[in-house]
Scaffold this active site. Sequence first.
Site, mmCIF file in Angstrom:
data_model
loop_
_atom_site.group_PDB
_atom_site.id
_atom_site.type_symbol
_atom_site.label_atom_id
_atom_site.label_comp_id
_atom_site.label_asym_id
_atom_site.label_seq_id
_atom_site.Cartn_x
_atom_site.Cartn_y
_atom_site.Cartn_z
ATOM 1 N N ILE A 131 0.844 -1.192 0.000
ATOM 2 C CA ILE A 131 0.000 0.000 0.000
ATOM 3 C C ILE A 131 0.879 1.242 0.000
ATOM 4 O O ILE A 131 1.826 1.334 0.779
ATOM 5 C CB ILE A 131 -0.982 0.007 1.206
ATOM 6 C CG1 ILE A 131 -1.770 1.314 1.262
ATOM 7 C CG2 ILE A 131 -0.294 -0.204 2.536
ATOM 8 C CD1 ILE A 131 -3.242 1.137 1.310
ATOM 9 N N MET A 133 0.875 5.159 0.485
ATOM 10 C CA MET A 133 0.284 6.455 0.866
ATOM 11 C C MET A 133 1.396 7.493 1.052
ATOM 12 O O MET A 133 1.306 8.605 0.559
ATOM 13 C CB MET A 133 -0.443 6.340 2.214
ATOM 14 C CG MET A 133 -1.583 5.383 2.282
ATOM 15 S SD MET A 133 -2.334 5.559 3.935
ATOM 16 C CE MET A 133 -2.951 3.938 4.182
ATOM 17 N N GLY A 139 4.212 12.237 5.531
ATOM 18 C CA GLY A 139 3.330 11.079 5.663
ATOM 19 C C GLY A 139 2.135 11.339 6.554
ATOM 20 O O GLY A 139 1.042 10.824 6.305
ATOM 21 N N ALA A 186 -8.875 16.326 0.924
ATOM 22 C CA ALA A 186 -9.364 14.962 1.115
ATOM 23 C C ALA A 186 -10.186 14.458 -0.076
ATOM 24 O O ALA A 186 -9.986 13.339 -0.558
ATOM 25 C CB ALA A 186 -10.205 14.901 2.386
ATOM 26 N N HIS A 187 -11.075 15.303 -0.577
ATOM 27 C CA HIS A 187 -11.974 14.844 -1.646
ATOM 28 C C HIS A 187 -11.289 14.709 -3.002
ATOM 29 O O HIS A 187 -11.924 14.262 -3.968
ATOM 30 C CB HIS A 187 -13.202 15.754 -1.724
ATOM 31 C CG HIS A 187 -14.060 15.641 -0.502
ATOM 32 N ND1 HIS A 187 -14.676 14.474 -0.150
ATOM 33 C CD2 HIS A 187 -14.345 16.539 0.479
ATOM 34 C CE1 HIS A 187 -15.330 14.646 0.996
ATOM 35 N NE2 HIS A 187 -15.131 15.894 1.397
ATOM 36 N N GLN A 251 -8.197 -1.036 11.130
ATOM 37 C CA GLN A 251 -7.687 -2.422 11.056
ATOM 38 C C GLN A 251 -6.162 -2.426 10.984
ATOM 39 O O GLN A 251 -5.505 -3.249 11.611
ATOM 40 C CB GLN A 251 -8.270 -3.172 9.852
ATOM 41 C CG GLN A 251 -7.569 -4.527 9.660
ATOM 42 C CD GLN A 251 -8.396 -5.578 8.971
ATOM 43 O OE1 GLN A 251 -9.602 -5.642 9.145
ATOM 44 N NE2 GLN A 251 -7.733 -6.435 8.207
ATOM 45 N N GLU A 252 -5.596 -1.489 10.201
ATOM 46 C CA GLU A 252 -4.133 -1.418 10.109
ATOM 47 C C GLU A 252 -3.535 -1.194 11.501
ATOM 48 O O GLU A 252 -2.521 -1.794 11.875
ATOM 49 C CB GLU A 252 -3.731 -0.277 9.157
ATOM 50 C CG GLU A 252 -2.228 -0.109 9.032
ATOM 51 C CD GLU A 252 -1.820 0.839 7.911
ATOM 52 O OE1 GLU A 252 -2.641 1.090 7.003
ATOM 53 O OE2 GLU A 252 -0.672 1.321 7.954
ATOM 54 N N THR A 375 1.660 8.118 13.111
ATOM 55 C CA THR A 375 2.548 8.203 14.282
ATOM 56 C C THR A 375 1.709 8.264 15.561
ATOM 57 O O THR A 375 0.518 8.595 15.525
ATOM 58 C CB THR A 375 3.428 9.471 14.232
ATOM 59 O OG1 THR A 375 2.568 10.622 14.320
ATOM 60 C CG2 THR A 375 4.254 9.533 12.949
HETATM 61 C C1 LIG Z 1 9.592 0.666 8.181
HETATM 62 C C2 LIG Z 1 8.481 1.531 7.679
HETATM 63 C C3 LIG Z 1 7.457 0.973 6.921
HETATM 64 C C4 LIG Z 1 6.442 1.776 6.404
HETATM 65 N N1 LIG Z 1 5.492 1.220 5.578
HETATM 66 C C5 LIG Z 1 4.636 2.038 4.918
HETATM 67 C C6 LIG Z 1 3.772 1.510 3.904
HETATM 68 O O1 LIG Z 1 3.755 0.302 3.639
HETATM 69 N N2 LIG Z 1 2.970 2.373 3.232
HETATM 70 C C7 LIG Z 1 2.950 3.717 3.497
HETATM 71 O O2 LIG Z 1 2.213 4.446 2.846
HETATM 72 N N3 LIG Z 1 3.765 4.245 4.448
HETATM 73 C C8 LIG Z 1 4.602 3.434 5.150
HETATM 74 N N4 LIG Z 1 5.453 3.966 6.113
HETATM 75 C C9 LIG Z 1 5.433 5.410 6.351
HETATM 76 C C10 LIG Z 1 4.862 5.825 7.709
HETATM 77 O O3 LIG Z 1 3.486 5.576 7.749
HETATM 78 C C11 LIG Z 1 5.234 7.304 7.907
HETATM 79 O O4 LIG Z 1 6.627 7.360 8.129
HETATM 80 C C12 LIG Z 1 4.472 7.938 9.044
HETATM 81 O O5 LIG Z 1 3.108 8.061 8.729
HETATM 82 C C13 LIG Z 1 5.031 9.334 9.390
HETATM 83 O O6 LIG Z 1 5.171 10.114 8.254
HETATM 84 P P1 LIG Z 1 6.559 10.898 8.008
HETATM 85 O O7 LIG Z 1 7.646 9.893 8.120
HETATM 86 O O8 LIG Z 1 6.451 11.658 6.755
HETATM 87 O O9 LIG Z 1 6.699 11.875 9.256
HETATM 88 P P2 LIG Z 1 6.107 13.357 9.356
HETATM 89 O O10 LIG Z 1 4.694 13.371 8.947
HETATM 90 O O11 LIG Z 1 7.051 14.288 8.686
HETATM 91 O O12 LIG Z 1 6.188 13.587 10.918
HETATM 92 C C14 LIG Z 1 7.412 13.888 11.580
HETATM 93 C C15 LIG Z 1 7.129 14.071 13.081
HETATM 94 O O13 LIG Z 1 6.214 15.157 13.274
HETATM 95 C C16 LIG Z 1 5.106 14.703 14.014
HETATM 96 N N5 LIG Z 1 3.899 15.367 13.549
HETATM 97 C C17 LIG Z 1 3.452 15.501 12.273
HETATM 98 N N6 LIG Z 1 2.288 16.131 12.252
HETATM 99 C C18 LIG Z 1 1.962 16.402 13.535
HETATM 100 C C19 LIG Z 1 0.861 17.030 14.174
HETATM 101 N N7 LIG Z 1 -0.187 17.477 13.480
HETATM 102 N N8 LIG Z 1 0.874 17.130 15.522
HETATM 103 C C20 LIG Z 1 1.917 16.665 16.248
HETATM 104 N N9 LIG Z 1 2.981 16.049 15.696
HETATM 105 C C21 LIG Z 1 3.010 15.917 14.365
HETATM 106 C C22 LIG Z 1 5.025 13.212 13.762
HETATM 107 O O14 LIG Z 1 4.315 12.561 14.766
HETATM 108 C C23 LIG Z 1 6.502 12.844 13.723
HETATM 109 O O15 LIG Z 1 6.965 12.682 15.032
HETATM 110 C C24 LIG Z 1 6.440 3.165 6.682
HETATM 111 C C25 LIG Z 1 7.445 3.734 7.468
HETATM 112 C C26 LIG Z 1 8.475 2.935 7.947
HETATM 113 C C27 LIG Z 1 9.577 3.585 8.736
#
Ligand SMILES: Cc1cc2nc3c(=O)[nH]c(=O)nc-3n(C[C@H](O)[C@H](O)[C@H](O)COP(=O)(O)OP(=O)(O)OC[C@H]3O[C@@H](n4cnc5c(N)ncnc54)[C@H](O)[C@@H]3O)c2cc1C
Length: 387
Positions: A131, A133, A139, A186-187, A251-252, A375
């Site tokens: 998947i 995203m 992220g 979103a939309h 579910q994830e 996160t």
């Molecule tokens: C081993 C691994 C496997 C993964 N597998 C997948 C996958 O299969 N598919 C997929 O799509 N993604 C995958 N991911 C990505 C993962 O879901 C993202 O890394 C995660 O959602 C965070 O996004 P980012 O790394 O861009 O961090 P960022 O969004 O840049 O966030 C950085 C920091 O800021 C904080 N932060 C951000 N926004 C806010 C807020 N509004 N309030 C407070 N704090 C905030 C976060 O909590 C984090 O501590 C994977 C990541 C890893 C490391």
Amino acid sequence: MRTPGLDGYVEPWRKPEHDDLAELARTFFTKEVLPHAARLEQQGHPDREHYRRAGELGLLGLSVPEEYGGGGGDFTHEATLLHEQTLAGEGSLGIAVHSGIVTGYLNDYGSEEQKRRWLPGLVSGELVGAIGMTEPDGGSDVQAIRTRAVRDGDDYVVTGSKTFITNGILADLLVLAVKTDTSARAHGISLLVCELTGDPAGFRRGRRIEKIGLHANDTAELFFDDFRVPAANLLGTEGSGFIQMMQQLPQERLVIGVGAVAAMQRAVELAVAYAKERVAFGKPLLGHQNTRMVLAEVATRTRVSRAFLDDCIQRHTRGELDVATAAMAKLYLTEGQCEVVDRCLQIFGGYGYTTEYPIAKMYADARVQKIYGGTNEIMKELISRVL
Ligand SMILES: Cc1cc2nc3c(=O)[nH]c(=O)nc-3n(C[C@H](O)[C@H](O)[C@H](O)COP(=O)(O)OP(=O)(O)OC[C@H]3O[C@@H](n4cnc5c(N)ncnc54)[C@H](O)[C@@H]3O)c2cc1C
């Protein structure tokens, strides 16, 4: 359960069929996959053959309806399998994503034709699912994704990139989040199913990302440059991708919680066994009061976590797991995993820091649980919205 502190505990949803499934899964992971663990860590991705073998044994797509080749079960079956995988210490196969996430999207939003086309291949292990995203620019803010899909005749033309994609090196089938309307947040998001076998024109796999843990599981960057996806591969309708993701994310998060509790159980088992055999100051570590206190605390944390997880699993199988409760599970169980594994590692002293001991690997593997699937900071945001 054999975990100290969980003796005699039986999950309230467990039936004899789960015991049979657990035994089959345990045997597969320990006898057929684990003997290759060192090589798989070295190569940085699982063996495709192990997906096929898992499919052959009926271990993939346990909750996919039988008419598409699946096990015809529900989330309790997926949870049983994933629990056994972590308990066995097997970390190469991305079944949590393949079966725990991807099949759910196809099953819930796929047309009859799409389900017949893709689900049997995922169930047999001929196809590996992923998947996509997350993008390099961010992220957490899913609505801000930039990968675009522009309609051109019977195709969408996709341009952009994704990063951190689990199963990214092996993936044949990718559920891809794209913007079909860049003026909307979103939309404007839609989900396209991309068929990646043979690396078609316009698609490129980037480097395998080096991580501090989960070394045998592939995580990759994916690039799309005028990559054509048939419009028939759209999941549901244009613009419904964000809602679909929000519906599937509980579910994830539960899948992550299952792994977290299994890791806690394994850490407690390993630490108790070590504390009984390692001698310091003339007696086993367990003879020292602090060791007993620590083990009592982690065993309690594990048991409470188990009960909460099972409550969430039951809610989910009834279709009643809400966003906030799933976020609580992801938050509490992964924080618990990191704490329990860290405290258990301490009992091993210097040996706990060496890669010869599984607890060291568990420590490195645990850390990402607080990051992916949304996160833990985002989990707190989601929980706070219902307060
Ligand atoms: C081993 C691994 C496997 C993964 N597998 C997948 C996958 O299969 N598919 C997929 O799509 N993604 C995958 N991911 C990505 C993962 O879901 C993202 O890394 C995660 O959602 C965070 O996004 P980012 O790394 O861009 O961090 P960022 O969004 O840049 O966030 C950085 C920091 O800021 C904080 N932060 C951000 N926004 C806010 C807020 N509004 N309030 C407070 N704090 C905030 C976060 O909590 C984090 O501590 C994977 C990541 C890893 C490391």
